[in-house]
Motif scaffolding. Structure first.
Motif, short mmCIF file in Angstrom:
data_model
loop_
_atom_site.label_atom_id
_atom_site.label_comp_id
_atom_site.label_asym_id
_atom_site.label_seq_id
_atom_site.Cartn_x
_atom_site.Cartn_y
_atom_site.Cartn_z
N VAL A 296 -36.04 -82.91 -27.84
CA VAL A 296 -37.50 -82.24 -27.97
C VAL A 296 -36.96 -81.51 -29.75
O VAL A 296 -37.42 -81.97 -30.60
CB VAL A 296 -37.76 -81.40 -26.88
N THR A 297 -35.88 -80.24 -29.13
CA THR A 297 -35.05 -79.70 -29.80
C THR A 297 -35.02 -80.36 -31.00
O THR A 297 -35.80 -79.82 -32.55
CB THR A 297 -34.07 -78.94 -29.68
N THR A 298 -34.10 -82.11 -31.40
CA THR A 298 -34.15 -82.49 -32.50
C THR A 298 -35.77 -83.22 -33.62
O THR A 298 -35.57 -83.04 -34.58
CB THR A 298 -33.71 -83.61 -32.00
N GLU B 260 -42.62 -82.83 -47.31
CA GLU B 260 -43.94 -83.15 -47.96
C GLU B 260 -44.32 -81.96 -48.88
O GLU B 260 -44.65 -82.61 -49.69
CB GLU B 260 -44.75 -84.17 -46.72
N LYS B 261 -43.57 -80.84 -49.22
CA LYS B 261 -44.85 -79.67 -49.64
C LYS B 261 -44.14 -79.98 -51.35
O LYS B 261 -44.44 -79.70 -51.72
CB LYS B 261 -44.70 -78.68 -48.85
N ASN C 128 -39.41 -82.85 -37.10
CA ASN C 128 -40.46 -82.95 -37.78
C ASN C 128 -41.11 -81.82 -38.80
O ASN C 128 -41.21 -81.75 -40.30
CB ASN C 128 -41.84 -82.52 -36.46
N GLU C 129 -40.29 -80.73 -38.94
CA GLU C 129 -40.23 -78.84 -39.82
C GLU C 129 -39.96 -80.16 -41.50
O GLU C 129 -39.95 -79.44 -41.94
CB GLU C 129 -39.51 -78.19 -39.06
N THR C 130 -38.69 -80.93 -40.93
CA THR C 130 -38.17 -81.17 -42.34
C THR C 130 -38.96 -81.74 -42.89
O THR C 130 -38.88 -81.81 -44.15
CB THR C 130 -36.37 -81.71 -42.02
N ARG D 231 -35.61 -91.66 -44.12
CA ARG D 231 -34.65 -91.90 -43.37
C ARG D 231 -34.83 -90.79 -41.78
O ARG D 231 -34.88 -90.79 -41.10
CB ARG D 231 -34.02 -91.10 -44.35
N ILE D 232 -36.05 -90.14 -42.54
CA ILE D 232 -36.34 -89.20 -41.79
C ILE D 232 -36.63 -89.73 -40.43
O ILE D 232 -37.09 -89.98 -39.10
CB ILE D 232 -37.12 -87.80 -41.75
N HIS D 233 -37.57 -90.66 -41.06
CA HIS D 233 -39.02 -91.21 -40.23
C HIS D 233 -37.96 -92.48 -39.44
O HIS D 233 -38.41 -92.37 -38.56
CB HIS D 233 -40.19 -92.07 -40.76
#
Length: 227
Positions: A16-18, A30-31, A23-25, A91-93
């Motif tokens: 869950v933490t990962t 995106e910003k 998600n934060e990254t 890659r994150i997705h």
């Protein structure tokens, strides 16, 4: 056993933490992508302004042209960074999808393992010997109940001394006497059908009934046979 039991919640917490970190990254990338796109658009607008100035002021045309080209170069750099950020997001997705799939697989395996352990415990609590013993007890109780019911159905006291053959013979004798009595009873005469008599003719007189003496004699005979 204890390490495995206490290790599962920690593994789930790590997963869950990962996912939260990914998600934060992803939101941060995106910003940054939006900021770079705005900068690239701004450089395009600047290049357009310098191009307009170049057309109006011929003496400084070279300077305006070089400045417009610099704006377009910066736009290209921003676009390259946007493309790079897009690859990072992809890659994150992929990582998030793989992690969620692995988490679902782990939870499924844990659930199956728990079910197998519960089934094993139930089978251990009820082995085949206990089942056979229980079935034997049920069959024994059923046979005992059957014997009790048969004992209750057996006649007791004076009713147990009665001869069934003798009772059946007496019943047949009563039935024969009843039949004989029915045969000796006088047949009832059916009422005569009305006869149409023509005008001027007298109707024939009906047959006279049996006299009183014959009826008394027949009744006496029936009484003697009944005795």
């Amino acid at each position: 056993m204890l390490s495995r039991v206490f290790g599962k919640p920690k593994q789930e917490a790590n997963a869950v933490t990962t996912l939260d970190k990914l998600n934060e990254t992803l939101e941060m990338l995106e910003k940054k992508e939006k900021v770079l796109l705005k900068k690239a658009s701004a450089e395009v607008e600047k290049a357009k302004e310098y191009t307009k100035a170049h057309n109006k002021r011929g003496s400084y045309s070279l300077l305006y042209t070089q400045t417009a080209i610099q704006c377009l170069k910066r736009k290209k750099l921003y676009e390259q960074q946007v493309e790079q950020l897009g690859n990072f997001q992809l890659r994150i997705h992929d990582q998030m999808i793989m992690l969620e799939g692995a988490k679902a697989t782990t939870e499924t395996v844990d659930a199956l393992r728990t079910g197998a352990a519960a089934m094993k415990a139930m089978q251990k609590a009820t082995n085949i010997d206990d089942v056979d013993k229980t079935m034997d007890e049920i069959n024994e109780q059923t046979e005992n109940m059957k014997q009790i019911q048969e004992a209750l159905a057996t006649p007791l006291g004076a009713a147990a001394d009665f001869d069934e053959d003798e009772l059946e013979a007496e019943l047949e004798e009563l039935e024969g006497a009843e039949l004989e009595e029915q045969l000796l009873q006088p047949a009832t005469t059916a009422p005569a059908a009305p006869v149409h008599v023509p005008a001027g003719k007298q109707p024939t007189r009906p047959a006279p009934r049996q006299n009183k003496a014959e009826e008394d004699e027949l009744a006496a005979l029936q009484a003697e046979m009944a005795l």
